[in-house]
Design an enzyme around this catalytic site. Structure first.
Site, short mmCIF file in Angstrom:
data_model
loop_
_atom_site.label_atom_id
_atom_site.label_comp_id
_atom_site.label_asym_id
_atom_site.label_seq_id
_atom_site.Cartn_x
_atom_site.Cartn_y
_atom_site.Cartn_z
N ALA A 9 0.83 -1.21 0.00
CA ALA A 9 0.00 0.00 0.00
C ALA A 9 0.86 1.26 0.00
O ALA A 9 0.60 2.21 -0.74
CB ALA A 9 -0.94 0.00 1.21
N ASP A 27 10.68 -7.29 -0.06
CA ASP A 27 11.16 -7.34 1.32
C ASP A 27 12.54 -7.98 1.27
O ASP A 27 12.66 -9.18 1.00
CB ASP A 27 10.21 -8.17 2.19
CG ASP A 27 10.64 -8.22 3.65
OD1 ASP A 27 11.80 -7.85 3.96
OD2 ASP A 27 9.82 -8.64 4.49
N TYR A 53 25.81 1.38 14.57
CA TYR A 53 25.40 1.87 13.25
C TYR A 53 26.61 1.97 12.33
O TYR A 53 26.57 1.55 11.17
CB TYR A 53 24.72 3.24 13.38
CG TYR A 53 24.32 3.84 12.06
CD1 TYR A 53 23.20 3.37 11.37
CD2 TYR A 53 25.07 4.87 11.48
CE1 TYR A 53 22.84 3.92 10.14
CE2 TYR A 53 24.70 5.42 10.26
CZ TYR A 53 23.59 4.95 9.60
OH TYR A 53 23.23 5.50 8.39
N GLY A 54 27.70 2.51 12.85
CA GLY A 54 28.91 2.65 12.06
C GLY A 54 29.47 1.30 11.61
O GLY A 54 29.91 1.16 10.47
#
Length: 240
Positions: free
Chosen positions: A41, A63, A157-158
């Site tokens: 959607a 996905d 994250y890095g």
């Protein structure tokens, strides 16, 4: 089968930088642009938004954590186009350009790794399987709260983006060894600190500005041989 022979796919393109990249490719890429999203959607709503702007993207659900979904997109691309020319956001079927979205935070993470880990990440013989093992080790060491003792920085994250950047280099090296004549270029790039809902609109760049380098890499000319396996920001290779 589509009347177009060339196709660009943008993953996670229903919002933010992904949507901005899809918009610019619709304007500049000489072929079809397939906008993909995990949620059908939301993806279709993004397509309608671009259509209202006079653009003509196609949509396909994807996905990237679902192998069946990946295979469905692969089969669609093979049937409609015979392959894939440009892939932005994640690395299928390749004939042209692959652009992985990374971050300069990966350099900070790398600089704060132990010398042993730095040597492993820099190794010219590091394989994709080796990299997967390294990233799994980081996850396990973090879960066990021993990551700093094992030489990892306290920068999840890095480190994740370091994995993306190094994977780009590994895949580029493999292509140069096995399919150099095909001139497939794989690079990673940092879009900068972009205002998106993911970071609660905290940033210094618009999504359009963040899309500039990914689109530049996606549209490298057919005879280009570089950059290859690099990390770029503002269209400039970052040395590390």
């Amino acid at each position: 089968m589509s009347s177009c022979s060339r196709v660009a796919v943008v993953t996670g393109a229903n919002k933010g930088i992904g949507l901005a990249i899809a918009r610019e490719l619709c304007r500049q890429f000489s072929g079809d642009v397939v906008l993909t999203a995990r949620d059908v959607a939301r993806g279709q709503a993004a397509v309608q938004q671009l259509q209202a702007e006079g653009l003509s993207p196609r949509f396909h659900q994807l996905d990237i954590d679902d192998l069946q979904s990946i295979r469905a997109l692969r089969d669609f691309l093979r049937k409609e186009y015979g392959g894939l020319n440009v892939l932005v956001n994640n690395a299928g079927i390749l004939r042209g350009r692959v652009v992985n979205i990374s971050s300069l935070q990966c350099l900070r993470a790398f600089e704060n790794c132990s010398e042993d880990l730095q040597e492993k990440f820099r190794s010219e013989t590091l394989t994709e399987a080796d990299l997967v093992d390294l990233m799994k080790k980081f996850v396990e060491d973090t879960k066990n709260e021993v990551h700093e003792r094992e030489g990892w920085p306290n920068l999840p994250y890095g480190v994740s983006k370091l994995g993306v950047t190094v994977l780009s280099r590994i895949l580029a090296r493999h292509l140069d060894e096995k399919r150099k004549a095909d001139r497939i270029l794989i690079n990673a790039c940092c879009p900068g600190r972009v205002k998106t809902d993911m970071n609660k609109e905290f940033g210094t760049r618009t999504v359009e500005e963040g899309a500039e380098t990914p689109v530049y890499l996606a549209l490298l000319p057919p005879d280009a041989t570089e950059p290859q396996g690099q990390l770029l920001r503002d269209k400039v290779v970052q040395n590390w």
